[in-house]
Scaffold this active site. Structure first.
Site: not given
Length: 495
Positions: A211, A319, A350, A375
């Protein structure tokens, strides 16, 4: 049942011997933290929570709501709902609360002048960085950088961190192909029609059950549940098998080694046979496949991945969105591997409350400005919180303390899993801090465990098809572990 649990109280788990408590960081932070779950309503969610959630549902998708929380009255390792119930929280906003609810050090950081101006004058960092942004990064996010990492790109979320890492990988690989040449006219025109050669035909390889987020690129590398991906266009990117280890590990050493060898061989076969050379820009892999079921692999497997990526000039992205910032007993879970060569990029979010990816190779930063860009390019207010988190973790040795309490918790869970082996099995996460999980007999038993735990005052979460994962704070201590173990024993007995 809730009132009965309250009358009964929560005692020392019968499966555990007496212990001597070490100094309590939780008590220093939270002198008024509850000593056990507290119940007010007959049910969780209670009537106030149900009513407020129904109102919220008129304007917001609330179908995944467990209960409506009262964050003002949540404290330390306990989350309060609007009915006044206080639950020991070992799910912690899907693994993203590092130091407990309403941590005083984070409150002080939130009240600082740095925070004030970061919030009200939120800068477009790539164009108008604040005078102190380098200092904020160096004192926090960069001070915590994994071994071998010296630079960071800050992002907005875990998904965004992975997406920008993918972009860095594609631009890096194409820059190497292009060499000293400039962009061609054909590249500049074809890309405006989403066509090659301007639009890359390279791919990111991920692993089955992994994931990596829910944006378009990250979702294309997510392989955990079909419901995440249905109806969304996806890049035709490859996946490789991730080892399916058998537990207990000590009983299946040969079988697990053979499984990892098989997965590595298939991984390299995909690279060599299914894709032309230099068409896989990068791989992405989690130290523990969290959403996909808390699937582990050994250092042998991850070192094998690193060796193969180096051999074929493929970048390696680790990850650490869910595994990072101390929960595994290392600040970064991939430190458990002791790689001979660091990964190329490490993404985070997280528990750091900020997001981005680390790297060291300056060529992972494109030569031209505005290519890796949006941005805000992250958020200095979140970097300020990350700085406070890192400094508190370091000050109190919370990574080491998490490793110790994780060992204690794992030993207690091992006894429970052995005792209730017809209902729960495959305990995993030994020597991995509090990053622990197990399987239930089936999805029905798993769901009953989650609901019955909540009735008894423990907020806990699942993952994969039949798994339950623990994701407590770094201030989760033995006294909290004892409550959790007693509740789980009560639940295992009745489900």
């Amino acid at each position: 049942m809730l009132k009965a649990a309250l009358r009964r109280g929560v005692s020392k788990p019968s499966c555990l011997s007496s212990i001597r408590f070490s100094s309590s960081v939780a008590a220093q932070y939270f002198p008024n933290e509850p000593i056990k779950p507290q119940f007010v309503s007959e049910t969780i969610p209670g009537p106030k929570s149900q009513a407020l959630n129904n109102e919220l549902g008129e304007v917001f998708d609330n179908r995944a709501t467990y209960f409506v929380a009262d964050y003002v009255n949540s404290l330390g390792n306990y989350i309060s709902d609007v009915d006044g119930n206080k639950l020991l929280d070992v799910y912690c906003q899907i693994a993203s609360i590092p130091l407990g609810y309403n941590n005083p050090a984070l409150i002080e950081a939130a009240k600082s002048d740095d925070m004030l101006y970061a919030i009200i004058d939120r800068p477009a960092l790539a164009c108008f960085p604040s005078s102190n942004y380098k200092q904020i990064l160096q004192e926090g996010i960069l001070a915590a950088a994994p071994p071998g990492m010296t630079k960071v790109w800050t992002a907005l979320s875990g998904s965004d961190a992975n997406e920008t890492a993918y972009k860095a990988a594609f631009m890096y690989q194409h820059a190497h192909k292009r060499g000293s040449l400039d962009f061609t006219h054909e590249e500049l025109t074809s890309v405006m029609n989403n066509k090659a050669p301007g639009a890359s035909d390279m791919v990111i390889l991920s692993f089955d059950k992994g994931f990596h987020g829910r944006l378009f690129g990250s979702l294309s590398t997510t392989r955990s549940k079909a419901i995440h991906k249905l109806d969304i266009p996806a890049f035709p990117w490859p996946k490789a098998p991730f080892p399916a280890l058998k537990y207990p590990l000590e009983e299946f050493k040969q079988e697990n080694h053979a499984e990892e060898v098989k997965c590595l061989e298939e991984f390299e076969r995909i690279i060599v046979e299914d894709y032309k050379p230099h068409s896989i820009a990068a791989i992405i892999v989690e130290p523990v496949q969290s959403e996909g079921g808390d699937n582990h692999a050994t250092s042998f497997f991850f070192q094998g991945l690193r060796d193969i990526t180096l051999k074929h000039e493929i970048l390696m992205i680790v990850d650490e969105v869910q595994t990072g910032v101390g929960a595994s007993g290392k600040f970064w879970a991939h430190e458990h591997w002791n790689l001979t060569t660091p990964p190329d990029m490490v993404s985070f979010s997280k528990k750091f409350q900020a997001a981005g990816f680390y790297f060291s190779n300056p060529e992972l930063q494109p030569n031209q400005p505005y290519r890796q860009f949006n941005t805000w390019c992250g958020d200095p207010s979140k970097a300020i919180i990350a700085r406070a988190i890192y400094q508190e973790v370091s000050k109190h040795g919370l990574v080491e303390k998490t490793a110790q309490v994780g060992d204690y918790l794992y030993d207690g869970l091992k006894q429970l899993v052995n005792k209730y082996s017809s209902k729960v099995s495959n305990l995993r996460g030994e020597n991995y801090g509090t990053f622990i999980a197990w399987d239930c007999y089936d999805a029905d038993v798993r769901n009953k465990v989650l609901l019955e735990s909540r009735k008894r005052g423990v907020n806990i979460g699942g993952c994969g098809d039949v798994s339950i994962r623990l994701r407590p704070t770094l201030t989760f201590e033995r006294k909290h572990a004892e409550i959790l173990l007693q509740v789980l024993e009560d639940v295992f007995r009745v489900v």
